[in-house]
Design a protein around this motif. Sequence first.
Motif, mmCIF file in Angstrom:
data_model
loop_
_atom_site.group_PDB
_atom_site.id
_atom_site.type_symbol
_atom_site.label_atom_id
_atom_site.label_comp_id
_atom_site.label_asym_id
_atom_site.label_seq_id
_atom_site.Cartn_x
_atom_site.Cartn_y
_atom_site.Cartn_z
ATOM 1 N N PHE A 1 0.811 -1.219 0.000
ATOM 2 C CA PHE A 1 0.000 0.000 0.000
ATOM 3 C C PHE A 1 0.846 1.270 0.000
ATOM 4 C CE2 PHE A 1 -3.142 -3.057 1.656
ATOM 5 C CZ PHE A 1 -4.133 -2.851 0.716
ATOM 6 N N ILE B 1 -6.824 2.298 5.974
ATOM 7 C CA ILE B 1 -7.237 1.636 4.737
ATOM 8 C C ILE B 1 -8.529 0.879 5.008
ATOM 9 C CG2 ILE B 1 -6.544 -0.008 2.955
ATOM 10 C CD1 ILE B 1 -3.641 0.670 3.636
ATOM 11 N N HIS C 1 -10.584 -4.242 -1.347
ATOM 12 C CA HIS C 1 -10.072 -2.930 -0.979
ATOM 13 C C HIS C 1 -11.024 -1.852 -1.500
ATOM 14 C CE1 HIS C 1 -6.709 0.285 -1.509
ATOM 15 N NE2 HIS C 1 -7.351 0.448 -0.372
ATOM 16 N N SER D 1 -6.092 5.233 -2.193
ATOM 17 C CA SER D 1 -5.976 3.935 -1.542
ATOM 18 C C SER D 1 -5.991 4.005 -0.020
ATOM 19 C CB SER D 1 -4.701 3.214 -2.000
ATOM 20 O OG SER D 1 -3.555 3.908 -1.545
ATOM 21 N N LYS D 2 -5.680 5.178 0.545
ATOM 22 C CA LYS D 2 -5.591 5.279 2.001
ATOM 23 C C LYS D 2 -5.816 6.716 2.454
ATOM 24 C CE LYS D 2 -0.611 5.391 1.352
ATOM 25 N NZ LYS D 2 -0.622 5.043 -0.058
#
Length: 164
Positions: free
Chosen positions: A88, A97, A104, A115-116
């Motif tokens: 990640f 996350i 995901h 992504s986060k």
Amino acid sequence: AAGKWEMAAEGSGFSQNTFGILPLLRTKREVDRALQTVEDLVVVLRFGREEECLLLDDILMKAAPLVARMAKIFLVDMDAVPVYVNYFDITLTPATIFFFNAQHIKVDYGSPDHSKFIGTFAELQDFLDLIEVIYRGALHGKVMATCPFDRSHIPRYELLYTEQ
């Protein structure tokens, strides 16, 4: 589904964080098991080191009972699971996350990285709103959510790239 995880977690040997409420995952196997066994709930993974994440952990601890029907929150010792840290690309902490049924879930925070979430949520309500948006979207098969709270509440950071 939640009961299934609670039964598995009781005898799992997971550690508790300083607050004693949120499970602390210390191995890749524990992270994998959390992702594979929690069904129909958002899995929240907070990557970081305890001393760097006190403010975020406080918010997560307060949120856990409020989102229990929508999410299960885990703390991940990032030094113990380098495979996920690398996958990640976690270079700034804390990093949060989200997953749903092992998928995901990405979130558009108005930044290039979907992504986060990097940093601490400005308010408990921001986190609660985000969990609700992710949960409701995921129930309908969506793997991308739009951040529901004001962009001014999103920590800003700059990544500096150097040519080598």
